[in-house]
Design a protein around this motif. Structure first.
Motif, PDB file in Angstrom:
ATOM      1  N   PRO A 210       0.818  -1.210   0.000  1.00 17.53           N
ATOM      2  CA  PRO A 210       0.000   0.000   0.000  1.00 17.53           C
ATOM      3  C   PRO A 210       0.859   1.272   0.000  1.00 17.53           C
ATOM      4  N   VAL A 211       0.242   2.367  -0.427  1.00 19.02           N
ATOM      5  CA  VAL A 211       0.879   3.683  -0.355  1.00 19.02           C
ATOM      6  C   VAL A 211      -0.050   4.598   0.443  1.00 19.02           C
ATOM      7  N   ARG A 212       0.482   5.179   1.504  1.00 15.98           N
ATOM      8  CA  ARG A 212      -0.304   6.065   2.353  1.00 15.98           C
ATOM      9  C   ARG A 212       0.008   7.514   2.006  1.00 15.98           C
ATOM     10  N   ALA A 213      -1.027   8.253   1.637  1.00 18.28           N
ATOM     11  CA  ALA A 213      -0.868   9.663   1.285  1.00 18.28           C
ATOM     12  C   ALA A 213      -0.677  10.504   2.540  1.00 18.28           C
ATOM     13  N   GLN A 214       0.191  11.498   2.425  1.00 20.88           N
ATOM     14  CA  GLN A 214       0.439  12.450   3.507  1.00 20.88           C
ATOM     15  C   GLN A 214      -0.074  13.823   3.057  1.00 20.88           C
ATOM     16  N   TYR A 215      -0.997  14.392   3.852  1.00 20.39           N
ATOM     17  CA  TYR A 215      -1.629  15.661   3.494  1.00 20.39           C
ATOM     18  C   TYR A 215      -1.099  16.778   4.386  1.00 20.39           C
TER      19      TYR A 215
ATOM     20  N   LEU B  44      -3.652  21.982   3.140  1.00 17.99           N
ATOM     21  CA  LEU B  44      -4.613  21.419   2.194  1.00 17.99           C
ATOM     22  C   LEU B  44      -5.998  21.360   2.831  1.00 17.99           C
ATOM     23  N   PRO B  45      -7.070  21.337   2.015  1.00 22.89           N
ATOM     24  CA  PRO B  45      -8.435  21.326   2.544  1.00 22.89           C
ATOM     25  C   PRO B  45      -8.685  20.130   3.468  1.00 22.89           C
ATOM     26  N   ALA B  46      -9.501  20.347   4.491  1.00 19.46           N
ATOM     27  CA  ALA B  46      -9.780  19.292   5.463  1.00 19.46           C
ATOM     28  C   ALA B  46     -10.487  18.097   4.825  1.00 19.46           C
ATOM     29  N   TRP B  47     -11.370  18.370   3.829  1.00 16.60           N
ATOM     30  CA  TRP B  47     -12.107  17.271   3.204  1.00 16.60           C
ATOM     31  C   TRP B  47     -11.174  16.302   2.488  1.00 16.60           C
ATOM     32  N   LEU B  48     -10.033  16.819   2.025  1.00 18.47           N
ATOM     33  CA  LEU B  48      -9.111  15.998   1.250  1.00 18.47           C
ATOM     34  C   LEU B  48      -8.543  14.868   2.108  1.00 18.47           C
ATOM     35  N   LYS B  49      -8.116  15.214   3.313  1.00 18.37           N
ATOM     36  CA  LYS B  49      -7.574  14.201   4.219  1.00 18.37           C
ATOM     37  C   LYS B  49      -8.664  13.237   4.664  1.00 18.37           C
ATOM     38  N   ALA B  50      -9.863  13.755   4.933  1.00 25.04           N
ATOM     39  CA  ALA B  50     -10.959  12.897   5.379  1.00 25.04           C
ATOM     40  C   ALA B  50     -11.382  11.909   4.299  1.00 25.04           C
ATOM     41  N   ALA B  51     -11.414  12.365   3.055  1.00 27.55           N
ATOM     42  CA  ALA B  51     -11.804  11.483   1.945  1.00 27.55           C
ATOM     43  C   ALA B  51     -10.681  10.514   1.580  1.00 27.55           C
ATOM     44  N   ASP B  52      -9.433  10.962   1.729  1.00 28.65           N
ATOM     45  CA  ASP B  52      -8.242  10.155   1.449  1.00 28.65           C
ATOM     46  C   ASP B  52      -8.338   9.429   0.107  1.00 28.65           C
ATOM     47  N   LEU B  53      -8.442  10.207  -0.943  1.00 28.38           N
ATOM     48  CA  LEU B  53      -8.573   9.656  -2.291  1.00 28.38           C
ATOM     49  C   LEU B  53      -7.223   9.475  -2.992  1.00 28.38           C
ATOM     50  N   HIS B  54      -6.141   9.797  -2.305  1.00 27.23           N
ATOM     51  CA  HIS B  54      -4.817   9.682  -2.916  1.00 27.23           C
ATOM     52  C   HIS B  54      -4.056   8.422  -2.482  1.00 27.23           C
ATOM     53  N   SER B  55      -4.436   7.819  -1.371  1.00 23.46           N
ATOM     54  CA  SER B  55      -3.764   6.596  -0.935  1.00 23.46           C
ATOM     55  C   SER B  55      -4.069   5.459  -1.916  1.00 23.46           C
ATOM     56  N   THR B  56      -3.164   4.495  -1.978  1.00 26.45           N
ATOM     57  CA  THR B  56      -3.284   3.414  -2.961  1.00 26.45           C
ATOM     58  C   THR B  56      -3.281   2.050  -2.285  1.00 26.45           C
ATOM     59  N   ARG B  57      -4.254   1.250  -2.620  1.00 25.96           N
ATOM     60  CA  ARG B  57      -4.339  -0.144  -2.208  1.00 25.96           C
ATOM     61  C   ARG B  57      -4.938  -0.932  -3.377  1.00 25.96           C
TER      62      ARG B  57
ATOM     63  N   ALA C 206       0.841  -7.308   0.456  1.00 28.91           N
ATOM     64  CA  ALA C 206       1.601  -7.204   1.706  1.00 28.91           C
ATOM     65  C   ALA C 206       1.187  -5.916   2.402  1.00 28.91           C
ATOM     66  N   ALA C 207       0.251  -6.019   3.332  1.00 27.16           N
ATOM     67  CA  ALA C 207      -0.306  -4.826   3.988  1.00 27.16           C
ATOM     68  C   ALA C 207       0.739  -4.062   4.778  1.00 27.16           C
ATOM     69  N   ASP C 208       1.790  -4.743   5.239  1.00 29.38           N
ATOM     70  CA  ASP C 208       2.804  -4.082   6.064  1.00 29.38           C
ATOM     71  C   ASP C 208       3.955  -3.505   5.247  1.00 29.38           C
ATOM     72  N   ALA C 209       3.905  -3.621   3.924  1.00 23.60           N
ATOM     73  CA  ALA C 209       4.950  -3.047   3.065  1.00 23.60           C
ATOM     74  C   ALA C 209       4.544  -1.632   2.644  1.00 23.60           C
ATOM     75  N   MET C 210       4.385  -0.767   3.626  1.00 21.98           N
ATOM     76  CA  MET C 210       3.823   0.567   3.406  1.00 21.98           C
ATOM     77  C   MET C 210       4.865   1.554   2.890  1.00 21.98           C
ATOM     78  N   LEU C 211       4.464   2.334   1.885  1.00 21.42           N
ATOM     79  CA  LEU C 211       5.229   3.493   1.445  1.00 21.42           C
ATOM     80  C   LEU C 211       4.426   4.744   1.769  1.00 21.42           C
ATOM     81  N   GLU C 212       5.104   5.889   1.856  1.00 22.10           N
ATOM     82  CA  GLU C 212       4.420   7.154   2.119  1.00 22.10           C
ATOM     83  C   GLU C 212       4.707   8.141   1.000  1.00 22.10           C
ATOM     84  N   GLU C 213       3.693   8.930   0.671  1.00 19.65           N
ATOM     85  CA  GLU C 213       3.781   9.882  -0.441  1.00 19.65           C
ATOM     86  C   GLU C 213       3.107  11.198  -0.038  1.00 19.65           C
TER      87      GLU C 213
END
Length: 293
Positions: free
Chosen positions: A118-123, A127-140, A197-204
């Motif tokens: 997975p890739v976890r987006a960092q906001y 940036l707008p509050a809705w963006l982090k709440a919606a989290d449309l940039h993370s990848t799974r 692999a859920a624990d193979a996390m990257l951050e973006e």
């Protein structure tokens, strides 16, 4: 000794230095070695000095792959690869020290020749509050009800090189996006299982120009176009595909209207609806959106 080639494509992005530094900090299992291949997709080798400086301490191979076409850069990495396994990540991602180990462990435990992480987006706070709440940039990956994964992505993946048999990323998709979806879908249709692999996390970190609803809608629409082309290639009927996507799009539109009071919810529904609209558009013959230049 088991070797892994970690492939990284870059185009005028200073953040590639942080990516390389995170790769230098990888803690690998005993008996595993790593080489990093960097493909510079700019017309001139503009990233060369930055890459060589940031990659000090790494076993590093730099290749100039000019074209401003991500498929050309990815294919240059495949051509340069010699190790039994290849990993891909993006030049705006940072890997924790356990990233590659986690991908390799899942490959060994499952026997799957392709493993996604997975890739976890960092906001940022600006940036707008809705963006982090919606989290449309993370990848799974999209995991079907039966547990299968039938496509993949190149922003966090490890795969065996011997399954390729000459397969390369499609240059025609190198300026529209979706080249990795098509690539891994072909491997899946050839019978190669994909694991997660859920624990193979990257951050973006999400940059401002991508922190906009318009950008998200365009990307989702093009993702729908890619999905349609993949399903058509797999033998799906055009009318059935368009009918299903149209019905799902209508449902998403209704959900967006019903949740207009909630910024994250209506935007999430609208983006999902754009994906289904892209599927219908591709079935009807609309050319894929060009997201990159």
């Amino acid at each position: 000794m088991f070797a892994i080639d970690v492939a990284l494509c870059t185009y005028r992005r200073p953040g590639v230095a942080a990516t390389l530094q995170s790769l230098a900090a990888q803690v690998l299992p005993t008996g595993v070695s790593m080489r990093v291949i960097v493909a510079d997709n700019d017309d001139e080798p503009s990233a060369r000095e930055r890459v060589l400086a940031a990659g000090a301490g790494l076993t590093l191979h730099y290749v100039h792959a000019p074209a401003r076409n991500i498929s050309v850069a990815r294919n240059a990495c495949l051509e340069a690869a010699t190790a039994p396994a290849i990993a891909f990540l993006d030049d705006d991602e940072v890997a924790p020290p356990t990233w590659l180990r986690a991908l390799l462990t899942t490959m060994e435990q499952t026997g799957a020749p392709i493993v996604l992480g997975p890739v976890r987006a960092q906001y940022g706070d600006d940036l707008p509050a809705w963006l982090k709440a919606a989290d449309l940039h993370s990848t799974r990956p999209a995991i079907r009800r039966d547990g299968t994964i039938d496509t993949g992505y190149s922003c966090n993946v490890l795969f065996r090189r011997d399954i390729l048999n000459g397969l390369r990323f499609d240059p025609a998709r190198g300026v529209t996006g979706g080249e990795d979806d098509a690539f891994f879908s072909q491997l899946y249709r050839r019978g190669h299982r994909i694991a997660f692999a859920a624990d193979a996390m990257l951050e973006e970190v999400v940059p401002p120009h991508r922190a906009q609803l318009r950008w998200l809608l365009r990307r989702a629409f093009r993702n729908g176009q890619t999905y349609a082309s993949i399903r058509l290639a797999a033998g799906d009927w055009r009318i059935a595909l368009a009918t299903r996507a149209g019905a799902k799009g209508a449902t998403c539109g209704a959900a967006a209207a019903a949740n207009v009071w909630s910024g994250p919810r209506w935007r999430r529904a609208l983006v999902r609806g754009a994906l289904h609209a892209g599927t219908v558009a591709r079935v009807l013959g609309k050319r894929d959106l060009r997201l990159y230049s």
